[in-house]
Design a protein around this motif. Structure first.
Motif, PDB file in Angstrom:
ATOM      1  N   GLY A  21      39.360  28.409  38.701  1.00 56.74           N
ATOM      2  CA  GLY A  21      38.786  27.887  39.942  1.00 56.74           C
ATOM      3  C   GLY A  21      37.266  27.896  39.949  1.00 56.74           C
ATOM      4  O   GLY A  21      36.655  27.905  41.020  1.00 56.74           O
ATOM      5  N   MET A  22      36.669  27.915  38.758  1.00 52.48           N
ATOM      6  CA  MET A  22      35.202  28.002  38.694  1.00 52.48           C
ATOM      7  C   MET A  22      34.568  26.670  38.310  1.00 52.48           C
ATOM      8  O   MET A  22      35.247  25.725  37.905  1.00 52.48           O
ATOM      9  CB  MET A  22      34.785  29.067  37.675  1.00 52.48           C
ATOM     10  N   ARG A  23      33.237  26.641  38.462  1.00 56.70           N
ATOM     11  CA  ARG A  23      32.452  25.521  37.930  1.00 56.70           C
ATOM     12  C   ARG A  23      31.142  26.085  37.394  1.00 56.70           C
ATOM     13  O   ARG A  23      30.747  27.202  37.751  1.00 56.70           O
ATOM     14  CB  ARG A  23      32.220  24.464  39.001  1.00 56.70           C
ATOM     15  N   ILE A  63      37.407  35.783  43.188  1.00 56.06           N
ATOM     16  CA  ILE A  63      36.550  36.646  42.345  1.00 56.06           C
ATOM     17  C   ILE A  63      36.627  36.259  40.877  1.00 56.06           C
ATOM     18  O   ILE A  63      37.600  35.660  40.436  1.00 56.06           O
ATOM     19  CB  ILE A  63      36.928  38.147  42.469  1.00 56.06           C
ATOM     20  N   ASP A  64      35.581  36.616  40.148  1.00 54.29           N
ATOM     21  CA  ASP A  64      35.687  36.694  38.700  1.00 54.29           C
ATOM     22  C   ASP A  64      36.524  37.946  38.481  1.00 54.29           C
ATOM     23  O   ASP A  64      36.203  39.022  39.028  1.00 54.29           O
ATOM     24  CB  ASP A  64      34.287  36.859  38.072  1.00 54.29           C
ATOM     25  N   SER A  65      37.592  37.840  37.727  1.00 56.02           N
ATOM     26  CA  SER A  65      38.512  38.985  37.664  1.00 56.02           C
ATOM     27  C   SER A  65      37.899  40.201  36.982  1.00 56.02           C
ATOM     28  O   SER A  65      38.471  41.298  37.036  1.00 56.02           O
ATOM     29  CB  SER A  65      39.833  38.599  37.006  1.00 56.02           C
ATOM     30  N   ALA A  66      36.725  40.026  36.377  1.00 56.81           N
ATOM     31  CA  ALA A  66      36.015  41.197  35.874  1.00 56.81           C
ATOM     32  C   ALA A  66      35.626  42.108  37.046  1.00 56.81           C
ATOM     33  O   ALA A  66      35.387  43.303  36.859  1.00 56.81           O
ATOM     34  CB  ALA A  66      34.776  40.771  35.105  1.00 56.81           C
ATOM     35  N   ASN A  67      35.574  41.558  38.240  1.00 54.83           N
ATOM     36  CA  ASN A  67      35.238  42.350  39.434  1.00 54.83           C
ATOM     37  C   ASN A  67      36.474  42.914  40.133  1.00 54.83           C
ATOM     38  O   ASN A  67      36.362  43.457  41.236  1.00 54.83           O
ATOM     39  CB  ASN A  67      34.441  41.493  40.430  1.00 54.83           C
ATOM     40  N   GLY A  97      41.911  35.343  37.091  1.00 51.65           N
ATOM     41  CA  GLY A  97      41.025  35.330  35.932  1.00 51.65           C
ATOM     42  C   GLY A  97      41.684  36.020  34.756  1.00 51.65           C
ATOM     43  O   GLY A  97      42.508  36.927  34.936  1.00 51.65           O
ATOM     44  N   THR A  98      41.309  35.592  33.554  1.00 55.98           N
ATOM     45  CA  THR A  98      41.997  36.141  32.379  1.00 55.98           C
ATOM     46  C   THR A  98      41.530  37.538  31.993  1.00 55.98           C
ATOM     47  O   THR A  98      42.264  38.278  31.346  1.00 55.98           O
ATOM     48  CB  THR A  98      41.798  35.218  31.153  1.00 55.98           C
ATOM     49  N   ASP A  99      40.304  37.911  32.408  1.00 54.46           N
ATOM     50  CA  ASP A  99      39.765  39.197  31.945  1.00 54.46           C
ATOM     51  C   ASP A  99      40.661  40.382  32.307  1.00 54.46           C
ATOM     52  O   ASP A  99      40.865  41.279  31.499  1.00 54.46           O
ATOM     53  CB  ASP A  99      38.359  39.417  32.515  1.00 54.46           C
ATOM     54  N   THR A 100      41.138  40.389  33.522  1.00 61.67           N
ATOM     55  CA  THR A 100      41.998  41.513  33.946  1.00 61.67           C
ATOM     56  C   THR A 100      43.403  41.044  34.320  1.00 61.67           C
ATOM     57  O   THR A 100      44.150  41.776  34.969  1.00 61.67           O
ATOM     58  CB  THR A 100      41.362  42.271  35.136  1.00 61.67           C
ATOM     59  N   GLY A 123      46.288  31.369  34.631  1.00 71.18           N
ATOM     60  CA  GLY A 123      44.844  31.211  34.778  1.00 71.18           C
ATOM     61  C   GLY A 123      44.420  30.221  33.713  1.00 71.18           C
ATOM     62  O   GLY A 123      45.248  29.433  33.239  1.00 71.18           O
ATOM     63  N   SER A 124      43.176  30.248  33.317  1.00 73.04           N
ATOM     64  CA  SER A 124      42.767  29.346  32.237  1.00 73.04           C
ATOM     65  C   SER A 124      41.534  29.895  31.537  1.00 73.04           C
ATOM     66  O   SER A 124      40.797  30.718  32.088  1.00 73.04           O
ATOM     67  CB  SER A 124      42.496  27.938  32.771  1.00 73.04           C
ATOM     68  N   GLN A 125      41.334  29.422  30.332  1.00 76.66           N
ATOM     69  CA  GLN A 125      40.141  29.792  29.574  1.00 76.66           C
ATOM     70  C   GLN A 125      38.981  28.871  29.928  1.00 76.66           C
ATOM     71  O   GLN A 125      37.828  29.273  29.827  1.00 76.66           O
ATOM     72  CB  GLN A 125      40.419  29.705  28.058  1.00 76.66           C
TER      73      GLN A 125
END
Ligand code: ASN
Length: 338
Positions: A21-23, A63-67, A97-100, A123-125
């Motif tokens: 969901g980012m840009r 969120i960015d899933s890192a958060n 997000g893929t990170d978490t 999610g997606s890369q």
């Protein structure tokens, strides 16, 4: 009076953030404020040929899933449970997000193990607007899987063309579109999520349990291990060498481990991708077990952390936590036949 036309089955898509969901922005990839409308449209197009209605809900803020923090997965679980109660979808898709993602998906496998509705996390890369994005393919796979899976199916991750058991999967590639891997299949014979302890449902929800991980490496000292619990976590997962070994000859290590195990549940898993721990094999492993570490079997780090956090948050006592960590609830660990 004619009875109302039967409602079409529906799928609930719950968006929580992540690259999907980012840009691009001047400060790097960040949540796209237009993603809610874009997702609505994407989901409607995927659902149309499947004959299912779409409901799209969002966790706010994205969120960015890192958060992600200790309450992210429990919060998603509460939101999904409440919506399933009112919307009665055939399946649930969570975008993340893929990170978490592997941590959240594993935790949700326990949290929503009794939901009775398939849960698929994706999610997606690459961001949804990028050329050759994997966002649409992953979302399509997740929605199809959520709609087609049997009601009691275990939580899954849909990613890179594959459906993986949530409690066995790990992010293993930071770039490739096939970002997740499950080294082991779901362990057969899961006994299911146990009922919450009596009285726990009436208790005011405490702050979410913080479960941390500590990785043994050759330079580690007993002080390092003690410091890892300095922020007073509610549980600790020890990433051990091989079949469950640690540097037990290090000065103060045994005493520190004893102290920690007396204060909080400590679970031993392996740093190896597969194989699991066997605390009885080596003398150093036996010392770890004698200090009070719980054998994490062949659980992934993510599954061990999700399970431990879930059991602590549900209010199980230390003896119950030990017992349940050793059992296979939803396919997360192999348990040898008695
Ligand atoms: N591919 C991704 O989704 C990575 C992103 N940093 C996240 O985890 O939110």
């Amino acid at each position: 009076m004619s009875s109302p036309a039967p409602r079409r089955p529906s799928v609930l898509v719950f968006a929580t953030g992540g690259t999907i969901g980012m840009r691009r922005t001047d400060s790097g990839l960040a949540p796209d404020p237009e993603f809610p409308e874009i997702l609505e449209d994407l989901v409607a197009r995927i659902c149309l040929p499947l004959g299912v209605e779409a409901r799209v809900n969002h966790l706010s803020p994205a969120i960015d899933s890192a958060n992600a923090d200790a309450d992210t997965a429990p919060k998603i679980a509460r939101a999904v449970r409440a919506r399933v109660r009112t919307q009665r979808p055939r399946g649930v898709v969570i975008t993340h997000g893929t990170d978490t993602l592997a941590y959240t998906a594993a935790r949700l496998a326990f949290e929503l193990g009794d939901l009775g509705v398939p849960v698929v996390v994706t999610g997606s890369q690459l961001a949804h607007g990028e050329a050759d994005t994997d966002a649409i393919g992953n979302l399509t796979l997740a929605i199809r899987a959520a709609v087609k899976a049997a009601p009691g199916s275990p939580a899954a991750i849909a990613f890179g063309g594959e459906l993986l058991p949530a409690v066995r999967a790990t992010k293993h590639d930071s770039i490739a579109l096939a970002a997740f891997r499950a080294e082991l299949p779901l362990a057969p014979g899961g006994i299911g999520v146990p009922p919450a302890p009596a009285g726990s449902a009436d208790a005011a929800p405490p702050a979410p349990a913080r479960v941390l991980a500590f990785r043994f490496v050759p330079a580690v000292t007993a002080d390092d291990l003690r410091a890892s619990a300095g922020g007073r976590p509610h549980g600790l997962v020890l990433e051990c060498y091989g079949s469950g070994n640690g540097p037990m000859a290090r000065p103060g290590m045994l005493g520190t481990l004893r102290e920690l195990c007396a204060a909080l549940p400590v679970v031993a898993v392996t740093q190896c991708a597969t194989g699991g721990v066997d605390l009885g094999r080596y003398a150093v492993g036996r010392e770890l077990a004698a200090a009070g570490a719980i054998d994490g079997g062949d659980m992934t780090l993510e599954a061990a952390m999700g399970k431990l956090g879930f059991l602590v948050d549900r209010g199980h006592d230390r003896a119950e936590i030990r017992d349940l960590m050793l059992q296979n609830l939803v396919g997360e660990r192999t348990v040898a036949a008695a």
